[in-house]
Design an enzyme around this catalytic site. Structure first.
Site: not given
Length: 72
Positions: A1-3, A43
């Protein structure tokens, strides 16, 4: 998941909620375009920093700006 984390100073009532939504949308689109990955689960965190909470050369930015405004 990219943050993805964005830090921006909170000044003169900005960024507004609308501006933050535009930032989140725009940076997600940029992420997708540049990295070629889906931003569906990206996110985006936007940290707002008060000018009293950071310093340059040991002086708070709020004080530096106050002195600059008095000179103008």
């Amino acid at each position: 998941m990219p943050y993805i984390n964005i830090r921006v100073t909170k000044e003169n009532g900005e960024p507004t909620q609308e501006q933050k939504e535009q930032l989140a949308s725009g940076v997600t689109e940029l992420f997708e375009r540049v990295l070629g990955r889906s931003g569906k689960n990206a996110v985006v965190i936007i940290d707002e920093i008060n000018p009293d909470d950071y310093a340059i050369g040991g002086k708070s930015v709020a004080k530096i700006r106050t002195k600059t405004l008095k000179k103008d």
